[in-house]
Design an enzyme around this catalytic site. Structure first.
Site, PDB file in Angstrom:
ATOM      1  N   HIS A 275       5.173  17.887 -23.545  1.00  0.00           N
ATOM      2  CA  HIS A 275       6.391  17.274 -24.087  1.00  0.00           C
ATOM      3  C   HIS A 275       6.114  16.642 -25.449  1.00  0.00           C
ATOM      4  CE1 HIS A 275      10.226  15.514 -24.281  1.00  0.00           C
ATOM      5  NE2 HIS A 275      10.209  14.694 -23.265  1.00  0.00           N
ATOM      6  N   HIS A 314      10.456  27.359 -29.569  1.00  0.00           N
ATOM      7  CA  HIS A 314      11.095  26.266 -28.816  1.00  0.00           C
ATOM      8  C   HIS A 314      11.897  26.875 -27.676  1.00  0.00           C
ATOM      9  CE1 HIS A 314      13.531  22.669 -28.022  1.00  0.00           C
ATOM     10  NE2 HIS A 314      12.605  22.006 -28.696  1.00  0.00           N
ATOM     11  N   ASP A 370       7.576  19.572 -34.425  1.00  0.00           N
ATOM     12  CA  ASP A 370       6.183  19.147 -34.456  1.00  0.00           C
ATOM     13  C   ASP A 370       5.369  19.786 -35.574  1.00  0.00           C
ATOM     14  OD1 ASP A 370       6.191  17.365 -32.309  1.00  0.00           O
ATOM     15  OD2 ASP A 370       6.220  19.026 -30.893  1.00  0.00           O
TER      16      ASP A 370
HETATM   17  N1  ACO Z   1       3.001  31.536 -31.238  1.00  0.00           N
HETATM   18  C1  ACO Z   1       2.929  32.839 -30.943  1.00  0.00           C
HETATM   19  N2  ACO Z   1       3.731  33.440 -30.039  1.00  0.00           N
HETATM   20  C2  ACO Z   1       4.626  32.683 -29.412  1.00  0.00           C
HETATM   21  C3  ACO Z   1       4.775  31.299 -29.674  1.00  0.00           C
HETATM   22  C4  ACO Z   1       3.913  30.725 -30.642  1.00  0.00           C
HETATM   23  N3  ACO Z   1       3.991  29.453 -30.945  1.00  0.00           N
HETATM   24  N4  ACO Z   1       5.751  30.802 -28.905  1.00  0.00           N
HETATM   25  C5  ACO Z   1       6.219  31.811 -28.179  1.00  0.00           C
HETATM   26  N5  ACO Z   1       5.544  32.966 -28.499  1.00  0.00           N
HETATM   27  C6  ACO Z   1       5.811  34.291 -27.970  1.00  0.00           C
HETATM   28  C7  ACO Z   1       5.280  34.443 -26.550  1.00  0.00           C
HETATM   29  O1  ACO Z   1       3.970  34.922 -26.543  1.00  0.00           O
HETATM   30  C8  ACO Z   1       6.272  35.400 -25.973  1.00  0.00           C
HETATM   31  O2  ACO Z   1       5.933  36.678 -26.469  1.00  0.00           O
HETATM   32  P1  ACO Z   1       6.079  37.971 -25.520  1.00  0.00           P
HETATM   33  O3  ACO Z   1       7.544  38.100 -25.259  1.00  0.00           O
HETATM   34  O4  ACO Z   1       5.486  39.098 -26.293  1.00  0.00           O
HETATM   35  O5  ACO Z   1       5.313  37.636 -24.261  1.00  0.00           O
HETATM   36  C9  ACO Z   1       7.599  35.019 -26.615  1.00  0.00           C
HETATM   37  O6  ACO Z   1       7.236  34.436 -27.877  1.00  0.00           O
HETATM   38  C10 ACO Z   1       8.419  34.014 -25.788  1.00  0.00           C
HETATM   39  O7  ACO Z   1       7.580  32.889 -25.471  1.00  0.00           O
HETATM   40  P2  ACO Z   1       7.755  31.946 -24.196  1.00  0.00           P
HETATM   41  O8  ACO Z   1       6.469  31.263 -23.944  1.00  0.00           O
HETATM   42  O9  ACO Z   1       8.376  32.729 -23.091  1.00  0.00           O
HETATM   43  O10 ACO Z   1       8.852  30.928 -24.723  1.00  0.00           O
HETATM   44  P3  ACO Z   1       9.180  29.502 -24.074  1.00  0.00           P
HETATM   45  O11 ACO Z   1      10.580  29.211 -24.446  1.00  0.00           O
HETATM   46  O12 ACO Z   1       8.812  29.447 -22.643  1.00  0.00           O
HETATM   47  O13 ACO Z   1       8.150  28.528 -24.855  1.00  0.00           O
HETATM   48  C11 ACO Z   1       7.251  26.921 -26.299  1.00  0.00           C
HETATM   49  C12 ACO Z   1       8.538  27.587 -25.775  1.00  0.00           C
HETATM   50  C13 ACO Z   1       6.453  26.330 -25.122  1.00  0.00           C
HETATM   51  C14 ACO Z   1       7.648  25.766 -27.234  1.00  0.00           C
HETATM   52  C15 ACO Z   1       6.419  27.976 -27.058  1.00  0.00           C
HETATM   53  O14 ACO Z   1       7.164  28.519 -28.141  1.00  0.00           O
HETATM   54  C16 ACO Z   1       5.086  27.425 -27.549  1.00  0.00           C
HETATM   55  O15 ACO Z   1       4.112  27.414 -26.801  1.00  0.00           O
HETATM   56  N6  ACO Z   1       5.020  26.959 -28.832  1.00  0.00           N
HETATM   57  C17 ACO Z   1       3.832  26.322 -29.354  1.00  0.00           C
HETATM   58  C18 ACO Z   1       3.723  24.881 -28.838  1.00  0.00           C
HETATM   59  C19 ACO Z   1       4.702  23.969 -29.520  1.00  0.00           C
HETATM   60  O16 ACO Z   1       4.863  23.968 -30.737  1.00  0.00           O
HETATM   61  N7  ACO Z   1       5.365  23.108 -28.721  1.00  0.00           N
HETATM   62  C20 ACO Z   1       6.310  22.091 -29.231  1.00  0.00           C
HETATM   63  C21 ACO Z   1       7.703  22.366 -28.810  1.00  0.00           C
HETATM   64  S1  ACO Z   1       8.830  21.190 -29.537  1.00  0.00           S
HETATM   65  C22 ACO Z   1       8.746  19.829 -28.519  1.00  0.00           C
HETATM   66  O17 ACO Z   1       8.412  19.937 -27.378  1.00  0.00           O
HETATM   67  C23 ACO Z   1       9.142  18.473 -29.034  1.00  0.00           C
END
Ligand code: ACO
Length: 437
Positions: A275, A314, A370
């Site tokens: 989070h 996100h 972030d």
């Molecule tokens: N870098 C590379 N690939 C990514 C990223 C990323 N940051 N985020 C998602 N993807 C890809 C996944 O690998 C997936 O690819 P695929 O379809 O080929 O398997 C696709 O995009 C969808 O990703 P999910 O994990 O299903 O998306 P979800 O909505 O569950 O995740 C999350 C969202 C957790 C924020 C994710 O984008 C992530 O891990 N980002 C990096 C961490 C981050 O910055 N978190 C802060 C969020 S803002 C906050 O909480 C205040």
């Protein structure tokens, strides 16, 4: 306020239960069906009806809310209907807090009295100070903040009278007022520095900076550009509808406990790395990349699935997170004062390449809040453990606005999800002699 008598406008969902052949017509209201209507779908009267299974509430609305609106596809964030961009540019954090709590912008008199009240509740009981001083020298500031806010409930036992509007208001004022004091003291503690008392001549953000950084000078004077940047960061973090910590505040608050206990649950939720912790991960990533020339190879690694580009993507935003756009602008103001964080160049290059690359475009991965915030916090001399504290201080306004809405919502009940039981049943307890023979 919440509209408790929604109408379906005649829209319905017809469900056919193939077990019985019966059809059920469920009203659709605001794009949702009532989970309790599903409960009417049953094979016989002595069996439970259908329930929905939704770990993580990915497709379940838990409340009707008029506080914050998000359109993740379009990258829109509004508090009480006002776009975040306008609030960040034209408002102050305390005005935004008033807006979130009261639902409307204040008149001049309302604003002045709100600022006065918040300013004059910034001190905490000396025993709270002793409580905080009791922590180990290396205590995590979020753990200290969580405990101190929970501890406040014992200093204000009347807070449990949540059905009285005046009592509720007083606790809201107290909590918004005291968060910077507690947050700053949790920071000073780790440094072995004396806690600095609030200065009621200063604005909310100035006072926070003074309690963080004041040493022997008679009066701490913060650079106005840093004060403005902090105000903007506070506004951007003030609310984000039903996220994990807000859901924790509402869930705990639904037991009708006092708001200090409910907010300390929210702080606990925010403490978790999924989070509040991604901006720290962004800094680590930028440091590891080390130089702009290493960016293309790093991006290739991300595309190959070796790791994630932290600060991108996100769950809700499938467009540029509107908060990231504003924070990016704020970095210029902060770096003008503090000198440019050398990691900024790497971040800008990463963003440029990623926004043009098909991998990120196809998956709708954009910078989130972030991506740049850690760079600013670091420039302001905050260690990474403080990043979530900086998030919790302004989010308190949002948590309390949501808590207030919960308390005033006649539809809300104690939060108590169902489960699908997967364990054993009706076993016979064997004696130890039998088990351990
Ligand atoms: N870098 C590379 N690939 C990514 C990223 C990323 N940051 N985020 C998602 N993807 C890809 C996944 O690998 C997936 O690819 P695929 O379809 O080929 O398997 C696709 O995009 C969808 O990703 P999910 O994990 O299903 O998306 P979800 O909505 O569950 O995740 C999350 C969202 C957790 C924020 C994710 O984008 C992530 O891990 N980002 C990096 C961490 C981050 O910055 N978190 C802060 C969020 S803002 C906050 O909480 C205040």
């Amino acid at each position: 306020m919440t509209d408790a008598t929604p109408s379906s406008d005649g829209q319905t969902l017809t469900v056919r239960d193939d077990r019985t052949g019966k059809e059920y017509v469920l009203p659709i209201v605001d794009g949702t069906i009532r989970a309790s209507d599903l409960g009417k779908i049953r094979v016989s009267d002595d069996e439970p009806g259908i329930a929905s299974y939704d770990p993580g509430f990915t497709n379940t609305a838990s409340t009707r809310s008029a506080v914050t609106y998000i359109d993740g596809e379009k990258g829109i964030l509004e508090y009480r209907g006002y776009p975040i961009e306008q609030l960040a540019e034209k408002s102050t954090f305390l005005e935004v807090a008033y807006l979130l709590i009261h639902g409307d912008l204040p008149t001049k008199d309302q604003y002045d009295s709100w600022v006065h009240d918040i300013t004059f509740h910034t001190f905490v009981h000396e025993n709270i100070k002793s409580l905080m001083q009791g922590f180990r020298y290396d205590a995590h500031p979020m753990g200290m903040l969580l405990s101190a806010v929970g501890g406040l409930s014992t200093f204000y036992p009347e807070a449990r009278n949540i059905h009285d509007a005046d009592t509720r208001h007083l606790q809201i004022v107290r909590m918004i007022a005291k968060m910077p004091t507690l947050g700053a003291w949790s920071f000073r503690h780790a440094q072995g520095k004396p806690y600095v008392y609030p200065d009621n001549d200063l604005s909310y953000a100035e006072n926070f900076l003074a309690m963080l950084f004041k040493m022997s000078e008679a009066k701490y004077e913060a650079d106005p550009r840093l004060v403005k940047a902090l105000e903007v960061l506070f506004i951007l973090h003030a609310d984000h509808e039903q996220n994990c910590s807000t859901n924790a505040v509402r869930s705990v608050g639904s037991s009708q406990v006092d708001p200090y206990s409910a907010v300390s649950a929210g702080i606990g939720a925010l403490y978790g790395p999924l989070h509040g912790g991604a901006n720290e991960a962004v800094l680590k990533m930028l440091r590891r990349i080390g130089d702009v020339s290493n960016v293309p190879a790093f991006i290739e690694g991300v595309k190959a699935g070796n790791e994630r580009l932290m600060g991108f993507g996100h769950r809700v935003y499938k467009n540029y997170d509107p908060r990231a756009t504003i924070i990016k602008k704020a970095t210029d103001d902060v770096f003008e004062v503090t000198g440019v964080n050398p990691l900024l160049k790497i971040a800008v290059e990463l963003e440029k390449i990623a926004l043009e690359d098909e991998y990120f475009v196809k998956r709708k991965l954009y910078p989130n809040v972030d991506f740049y915030s850690g760079l600013i916090y670091e420039a302001l001399q905050f260690p990474p453990e403080m990043f979530t504290v900086l998030f919790a201080i302004p989010r308190t306004a949002g948590w309390l606005a949501q808590w207030l809405e919960l308390v005033n919502d006649p539809e809300q009940k104690i939060a108590r999800p169902k489960q699908i039981y997967t364990g054993g049943r009706g076993l016979t307890f064997p004696s130890r002699e039998e088990r351990w023979a």
